[in-house]
Design a protein around this motif. Structure first.
Motif, PDB file in Angstrom:
ATOM      1  N   HIS A  70       0.813  -1.098  -0.046  1.00  0.00           N
ATOM      2  CA  HIS A  70       0.048  -0.126  -0.070  1.00  0.00           C
ATOM      3  C   HIS A  70       0.760   1.346   0.072  1.00  0.00           C
ATOM      4  O   HIS A  70       0.375   2.212  -0.485  1.00  0.00           O
ATOM      5  CB  HIS A  70      -0.932   0.061   1.282  1.00  0.00           C
ATOM      6  N   SER A  71       2.077   1.131   0.722  1.00  0.00           N
ATOM      7  CA  SER A  71       2.986   2.486   0.711  1.00  0.00           C
ATOM      8  C   SER A  71       3.263   2.881  -0.472  1.00  0.00           C
ATOM      9  O   SER A  71       3.601   4.036  -0.915  1.00  0.00           O
ATOM     10  CB  SER A  71       4.078   2.228   1.543  1.00  0.00           C
ATOM     11  N   GLU A  72       3.274   1.976  -1.626  1.00  0.00           N
ATOM     12  CA  GLU A  72       3.929   2.166  -2.815  1.00  0.00           C
ATOM     13  C   GLU A  72       2.730   2.556  -3.810  1.00  0.00           C
ATOM     14  O   GLU A  72       2.965   3.355  -4.622  1.00  0.00           O
ATOM     15  CB  GLU A  72       4.743   1.026  -3.427  1.00  0.00           C
ATOM     16  N   LYS A  73       1.590   1.909  -3.695  1.00  0.00           N
ATOM     17  CA  LYS A  73       0.365   2.190  -4.682  1.00  0.00           C
ATOM     18  C   LYS A  73      -0.568   3.222  -4.268  1.00  0.00           C
ATOM     19  O   LYS A  73      -1.149   3.902  -5.238  1.00  0.00           O
ATOM     20  CB  LYS A  73      -0.236   0.673  -4.843  1.00  0.00           C
ATOM     21  N   LEU A  74      -0.726   3.578  -3.033  1.00  0.00           N
ATOM     22  CA  LEU A  74      -1.773   4.418  -2.510  1.00  0.00           C
ATOM     23  C   LEU A  74      -1.805   5.883  -3.075  1.00  0.00           C
ATOM     24  O   LEU A  74      -2.830   6.211  -3.775  1.00  0.00           O
ATOM     25  CB  LEU A  74      -2.008   4.292  -1.142  1.00  0.00           C
ATOM     26  N   MET A  75      -0.627   6.549  -3.094  1.00  0.00           N
ATOM     27  CA  MET A  75      -0.663   7.755  -3.359  1.00  0.00           C
ATOM     28  C   MET A  75      -0.811   7.944  -5.075  1.00  0.00           C
ATOM     29  O   MET A  75      -1.415   8.876  -5.564  1.00  0.00           O
ATOM     30  CB  MET A  75       0.658   8.365  -3.099  1.00  0.00           C
ATOM     31  N   VAL A  76      -0.230   6.880  -5.624  1.00  0.00           N
ATOM     32  CA  VAL A  76      -0.349   6.878  -7.200  1.00  0.00           C
ATOM     33  C   VAL A  76      -1.820   6.759  -7.611  1.00  0.00           C
ATOM     34  O   VAL A  76      -2.354   7.482  -8.546  1.00  0.00           O
ATOM     35  CB  VAL A  76       0.555   5.739  -7.682  1.00  0.00           C
ATOM     36  N   ALA A  77      -2.533   5.763  -6.804  1.00  0.00           N
ATOM     37  CA  ALA A  77      -4.027   5.581  -7.139  1.00  0.00           C
ATOM     38  C   ALA A  77      -4.754   6.820  -7.004  1.00  0.00           C
ATOM     39  O   ALA A  77      -5.421   7.081  -7.752  1.00  0.00           O
ATOM     40  CB  ALA A  77      -4.302   4.450  -6.215  1.00  0.00           C
ATOM     41  N   ILE A  78      -4.494   7.521  -5.614  1.00  0.00           N
ATOM     42  CA  ILE A  78      -5.186   8.854  -5.644  1.00  0.00           C
ATOM     43  C   ILE A  78      -5.076  10.017  -6.422  1.00  0.00           C
ATOM     44  O   ILE A  78      -5.789  10.267  -6.785  1.00  0.00           O
ATOM     45  CB  ILE A  78      -4.883   9.196  -3.964  1.00  0.00           C
ATOM     46  N   ASP A  79      -3.578  10.022  -6.902  1.00  0.00           N
ATOM     47  CA  ASP A  79      -3.478  10.915  -8.136  1.00  0.00           C
ATOM     48  C   ASP A  79      -4.171  10.757  -9.034  1.00  0.00           C
ATOM     49  O   ASP A  79      -4.551  11.508  -9.750  1.00  0.00           O
ATOM     50  CB  ASP A  79      -2.012  11.128  -8.082  1.00  0.00           C
ATOM     51  N   HIS A  80      -4.364   9.472  -9.577  1.00  0.00           N
ATOM     52  CA  HIS A  80      -5.009   8.861 -10.921  1.00  0.00           C
ATOM     53  C   HIS A  80      -6.443   9.348 -10.672  1.00  0.00           C
ATOM     54  O   HIS A  80      -7.191   9.685 -11.642  1.00  0.00           O
ATOM     55  CB  HIS A  80      -4.777   7.754 -11.146  1.00  0.00           C
ATOM     56  N   LEU A  81      -6.878   8.971  -9.449  1.00  0.00           N
ATOM     57  CA  LEU A  81      -8.407   9.233  -9.195  1.00  0.00           C
ATOM     58  C   LEU A  81      -8.798  10.789  -9.421  1.00  0.00           C
ATOM     59  O   LEU A  81      -9.710  11.150 -10.001  1.00  0.00           O
ATOM     60  CB  LEU A  81      -8.660   8.608  -7.955  1.00  0.00           C
ATOM     61  N   LEU A  82      -8.078  11.308  -8.723  1.00  0.00           N
ATOM     62  CA  LEU A  82      -8.313  12.750  -8.684  1.00  0.00           C
ATOM     63  C   LEU A  82      -8.155  13.455 -10.164  1.00  0.00           C
ATOM     64  O   LEU A  82      -9.196  14.235 -10.569  1.00  0.00           O
ATOM     65  CB  LEU A  82      -7.439  13.682  -7.867  1.00  0.00           C
ATOM     66  N   CYS A  83      -7.217  13.031 -10.916  1.00  0.00           N
ATOM     67  CA  CYS A  83      -7.159  13.781 -12.365  1.00  0.00           C
ATOM     68  C   CYS A  83      -8.111  13.083 -13.095  1.00  0.00           C
ATOM     69  O   CYS A  83      -8.883  13.972 -13.841  1.00  0.00           O
ATOM     70  CB  CYS A  83      -5.858  13.081 -12.789  1.00  0.00           C
ATOM     71  N   ASP A  84      -8.581  11.902 -12.864  1.00  0.00           N
ATOM     72  CA  ASP A  84      -9.650  11.172 -13.775  1.00  0.00           C
ATOM     73  C   ASP A  84     -10.938  11.738 -13.434  1.00  0.00           C
ATOM     74  O   ASP A  84     -11.820  11.875 -14.345  1.00  0.00           O
ATOM     75  CB  ASP A  84      -9.474   9.795 -13.910  1.00  0.00           C
ATOM     76  N   GLY A  85     -11.104  12.297 -12.157  1.00  0.00           N
ATOM     77  CA  GLY A  85     -12.423  12.836 -11.835  1.00  0.00           C
ATOM     78  C   GLY A  85     -12.386  14.443 -11.999  1.00  0.00           C
ATOM     79  O   GLY A  85     -13.283  15.031 -11.581  1.00  0.00           O
ATOM     80  N   GLY A  86     -11.351  14.967 -12.741  1.00  0.00           N
ATOM     81  CA  GLY A  86     -11.317  16.571 -12.726  1.00  0.00           C
ATOM     82  C   GLY A  86     -11.229  17.433 -11.533  1.00  0.00           C
ATOM     83  O   GLY A  86     -11.607  18.222 -11.517  1.00  0.00           O
ATOM     84  N   LEU A  87     -10.434  16.677 -10.457  1.00  0.00           N
ATOM     85  CA  LEU A  87     -10.436  17.346  -9.220  1.00  0.00           C
ATOM     86  C   LEU A  87      -8.993  17.598  -8.864  1.00  0.00           C
ATOM     87  O   LEU A  87      -8.312  16.719  -9.457  1.00  0.00           O
ATOM     88  CB  LEU A  87     -11.348  16.690  -8.233  1.00  0.00           C
TER      89      LEU A  87
END
Length: 228
Positions: free
Chosen positions: A35-52
């Motif tokens: 999780h320490s490797e994946k979480l921040m990258v996943a959140i960044d993609h989630l925000l970008c894809d959601g236009g936020l």
């Protein structure tokens, strides 16, 4: 109200953005516990894809436990870091309550089962009443035989779900013939389910300062027990 919710309580790393109108997006990574490797990258993609951007988040939600001690600390530290930096409130929710939200409006009892090792499970008991999740037993850690004895008191259907099923489903279903194991796609923790609880509580004003939200381990770690 935009809510970002993080769940790293199990091997599944998940993040979701939800508001009153819709689920904006969700990321689920169900492969190895890094999780320490994946979480921040996943959140960044989630925000970008959601236009936020992270500044558009009004409330941060986190699954506080029970579950993996390391996973809980990662999710909690990430959430608190965001909340502190942006001066935003936090809502912590139970991993077991969140799991129960995977099968909304189901009839009968819902019994989430997380593998707590040592032949034990983190578990609770819930049901839905007119679309609202109701708790019937507090979150606890139990020997699997004790859980079966408790569930045998209840008539009617019982739905089992959680990462403890691969280990415990055979004995659970034998001891509770009325039990049903949910399909695999409903069997894992999802941040969107937790986010629904976070949104409900945030709208009621049930929010906390980041300093006041802590992991819920239920039992001490191996190291703590050995130290004693």
């Amino acid at each position: 109200m935009n809510i970002l919710t993080i769940d790293t309580s199990t091997i599944v790393a998940s993040a979701a953005i939800l508001n009153e109108e819709k689920l904006v997006g969700e990321v689920i990574i169900n492969h190895q516990k890094k999780h320490s490797e994946k979480l921040m990258v996943a959140i960044d993609h989630l925000l970008c894809d959601g236009g936020l951007s992270i500044k558009d988040i009004d409330v941060f939600g986190v699954v506080a436990g029970p579950g993996s001690f390391t996973g809980l600390r990662i999710g909690m530290a990430t959430t608190k870091g965001f909340a502190q930096a942006l001066n935003k409130p936090v809502v912590g929710v139970s991993s077991l309550e969140s799991l129960a939200m995977n099968i909304p409006c189901s009839t009968g009892l819902i019994c989430p089962v997380l593998d707590a090792q040592r032949s034990q499970t983190y578990t609770g008991i819930f049901h839905f009443d007119q679309g609202r999740l109701v708790r019937d037993m507090p979150d606890t850690v139990m020997e699997i035989d004790d859980l079966i004895k408790e569930l045998q008191k209840y008539p009617g259907d019982i739905y089992f779900l959680g990462d403890g099923l691969p280990r415990f489903s055979e004995v659970l279903l034998k001891g509770c013939p009325q039990g049903k194991a949910v399909p695999n796609y409903l069997n894992m923790n999802r941040a969107s389910s937790a986010a629904a609880l976070v949104l409900e509580r945030a709208l009621k004003g049930e929010i906390s300062h980041y300093r006041d939200v802590e992991p819920v381990y239920i039992r001490p770690s191996y190291a703590e027990e050995n130290y004693k």
